[in-house]
Design an enzyme around this catalytic site. Structure first.
Site, PDB file in Angstrom:
ATOM      1  N   GLY A  41       0.654  -1.723  -0.114  1.00 14.46           N
ATOM      2  CA  GLY A  41       0.070  -0.319   0.220  1.00 14.46           C
ATOM      3  C   GLY A  41       1.065   0.967   0.482  1.00 14.46           C
ATOM      4  O   GLY A  41       1.772   1.199  -0.399  1.00 14.46           O
ATOM      5  N   CYS A  46       6.521  -5.443   0.236  1.00 13.99           N
ATOM      6  CA  CYS A  46       6.716  -4.135  -0.216  1.00 13.99           C
ATOM      7  C   CYS A  46       6.068  -2.721   0.932  1.00 13.99           C
ATOM      8  O   CYS A  46       6.724  -2.983   1.650  1.00 13.99           O
ATOM      9  CB  CYS A  46       5.390  -3.881  -1.072  1.00 13.99           C
ATOM     10  SG  CYS A  46       5.545  -2.403  -2.690  1.00 13.99           S
ATOM     11  N   ARG A  93      12.689   3.139   0.058  1.00 14.44           N
ATOM     12  CA  ARG A  93      11.325   3.657  -1.270  1.00 14.44           C
ATOM     13  C   ARG A  93      11.630   3.955  -1.970  1.00 14.44           C
ATOM     14  O   ARG A  93      12.348   4.516  -2.801  1.00 14.44           O
ATOM     15  CB  ARG A  93      10.349   4.732  -0.205  1.00 14.44           C
ATOM     16  CG  ARG A  93       9.808   4.428   1.186  1.00 14.44           C
ATOM     17  CD  ARG A  93       8.163   5.705   1.453  1.00 14.44           C
ATOM     18  NE  ARG A  93       7.539   5.929   1.439  1.00 14.44           N
ATOM     19  CZ  ARG A  93       7.106   6.802   0.822  1.00 14.44           C
ATOM     20  NH1 ARG A  93       7.825   8.253   0.771  1.00 14.44           N
ATOM     21  NH2 ARG A  93       6.136   7.286  -0.157  1.00 14.44           N
ATOM     22  N   ARG A 131       5.832   0.065  -7.113  1.00 11.41           N
ATOM     23  CA  ARG A 131       6.905   1.110  -6.389  1.00 11.41           C
ATOM     24  C   ARG A 131       7.285   0.396  -5.391  1.00 11.41           C
ATOM     25  O   ARG A 131       7.227   0.980  -4.487  1.00 11.41           O
ATOM     26  CB  ARG A 131       5.643   2.133  -6.367  1.00 11.41           C
ATOM     27  CG  ARG A 131       4.804   2.952  -6.986  1.00 11.41           C
ATOM     28  CD  ARG A 131       4.094   3.723  -7.575  1.00 11.41           C
ATOM     29  NE  ARG A 131       4.631   5.399  -6.069  1.00 11.41           N
ATOM     30  CZ  ARG A 131       5.167   6.286  -6.133  1.00 11.41           C
ATOM     31  NH1 ARG A 131       5.477   6.254  -7.844  1.00 11.41           N
ATOM     32  NH2 ARG A 131       6.049   6.777  -5.804  1.00 11.41           N
ATOM     33  N   HIS A 184       5.131  -9.031  -4.263  1.00 13.68           N
ATOM     34  CA  HIS A 184       3.689  -8.830  -3.465  1.00 13.68           C
ATOM     35  C   HIS A 184       3.155  -9.876  -3.867  1.00 13.68           C
ATOM     36  O   HIS A 184       2.937 -10.462  -5.293  1.00 13.68           O
ATOM     37  CB  HIS A 184       2.419  -7.979  -4.125  1.00 13.68           C
ATOM     38  CG  HIS A 184       2.939  -6.753  -4.145  1.00 13.68           C
ATOM     39  ND1 HIS A 184       2.008  -5.789  -3.126  1.00 13.68           N
ATOM     40  CD2 HIS A 184       3.357  -5.188  -4.836  1.00 13.68           C
ATOM     41  CE1 HIS A 184       2.360  -5.017  -2.842  1.00 13.68           C
ATOM     42  NE2 HIS A 184       3.112  -4.313  -3.937  1.00 13.68           N
ATOM     43  N   GLU A 200       0.825 -12.016  -2.611  1.00 13.24           N
ATOM     44  CA  GLU A 200      -0.287 -11.902  -2.284  1.00 13.24           C
ATOM     45  C   GLU A 200      -1.298 -11.463  -4.189  1.00 13.24           C
ATOM     46  O   GLU A 200      -2.664 -11.831  -3.637  1.00 13.24           O
ATOM     47  CB  GLU A 200      -0.459 -11.031  -1.754  1.00 13.24           C
ATOM     48  CG  GLU A 200      -1.007  -9.488  -2.095  1.00 13.24           C
ATOM     49  CD  GLU A 200       0.280  -9.046  -1.579  1.00 13.24           C
ATOM     50  OE1 GLU A 200       1.378  -9.388  -1.424  1.00 13.24           O
ATOM     51  OE2 GLU A 200       0.712  -8.005  -1.810  1.00 13.24           O
TER      52      GLU A 200
HETATM   53  N1  GLN Z   1       5.918   3.536  -2.602  1.00 11.88           N
HETATM   54  C1  GLN Z   1       5.287   3.024  -1.714  1.00 11.88           C
HETATM   55  C2  GLN Z   1       5.348   3.481  -0.644  1.00 11.88           C
HETATM   56  O1  GLN Z   1       6.307   3.714   0.293  1.00 11.88           O
HETATM   57  C3  GLN Z   1       5.234   1.128  -1.451  1.00 11.88           C
HETATM   58  C4  GLN Z   1       4.397   1.099  -2.488  1.00 11.88           C
HETATM   59  C5  GLN Z   1       3.889  -1.008  -2.608  1.00 11.88           C
HETATM   60  O2  GLN Z   1       3.299  -1.447  -1.412  1.00 11.88           O
HETATM   61  N2  GLN Z   1       3.163  -1.342  -3.262  1.00 11.88           N
HETATM   62  O3  GLN Z   1       4.999   2.063   0.273  1.00 11.88           O
END
Ligand code: GLN
Length: 196
Positions: A50, A82, A111, A141, A177, A179
């Site tokens: 997230g 993530c 990040r 990301r 991920h 999941e």
């Molecule tokens: N870029 C998100 C963050 O900094 C992580 C992205 C993800 O969980 N898919 O939390």
């Protein structure tokens, strides 16, 4: 083994439903964790993907941050994907102003480490700790582990050496991920740790 485990998914923001589905399909009794009370009696916890800065903020708003840090320090098994990896890292690079992590794994995480077109991609990954076929890894990301401290271990790296999965004791984190790609072996490993 998995049948009797009651585990939580931190449900403040992110891909909570996907984790609940994988864990439920593996036979776990799954609770969505939103308040400190929800942590009581849990054998393990998943921190979803997230937006880590949002989950961080909401965890403080809902009074979950300190109970969670205490539970992690007391040995609660936790698996983060993530954003969840970022939240489990002891150190963070490129967080937003004031962003904090729960910590637990002796790593430094950057990040949004894949810029430009490579922001989101999929690849097959060999993960020695996961037996069988290569892991189909979905990166969105995603963070990268920039430094693995002496207390942590590397579980997987990209062909260029960048670390994307780590563990420390009962804690595990992946930049990608599972999941989202029908991959359940990390969740199985997590439930094995919960059952141990
Ligand atoms: N870029 C998100 C963050 O900094 C992580 C992205 C993800 O969980 N898919 O939390």
């Amino acid at each position: 083994m998995a049948g009797s485990s009651r585990v939580g998914v931190l449900a403040l923001q992110g891909d909570v439903r996907e984790h609940v589905r994988v864990l439920t399909d593996l036979g776990a009794d799954v609770v969505r964790v939103r308040r400190p009370d929800d942590l009581v009696g849990l054998g393990g916890l998943v921190l979803p993907g997230g937006e880590s800065s949002v989950i961080d903020k909401l965890s403080r708003t809902f009074g979950l941050r300190e109970p969670l840090r205490e539970a992690i320090a007391a040995g609660l098994p936790v698996y983060g994907t993530c954003a969840g990896m970022i939240l489990l890292a002891d150190r963070i690079v490129d967080g937003i102003e004031g962003q904090q992590t729960f910590g637990g794994i002796d790593v430094t995480v950057r990040r949004n480490a894949f810029g430009g077109q490579a922001e989101s991609f999929e690849t097959d990954l060999d993960v020695p700790a996961i037996t069988g076929a290569p892991v189909r890894a979905v990166f969105i990301r995603a963070p990268i582990v920039e430094e693995v401290g002496p207390a942590a271990e590397t579980l997987a790296a990209l062909p260029d050496g960048r670390v994307v999965a780590v563990a420390q004791g009962r804690l595990m984190a992946t930049s990608f991920h599972p999941e989202m790609s029908g991959e359940d072996r990390f969740h199985r490993r997590f439930l094995d740790i919960v059952a141990a």
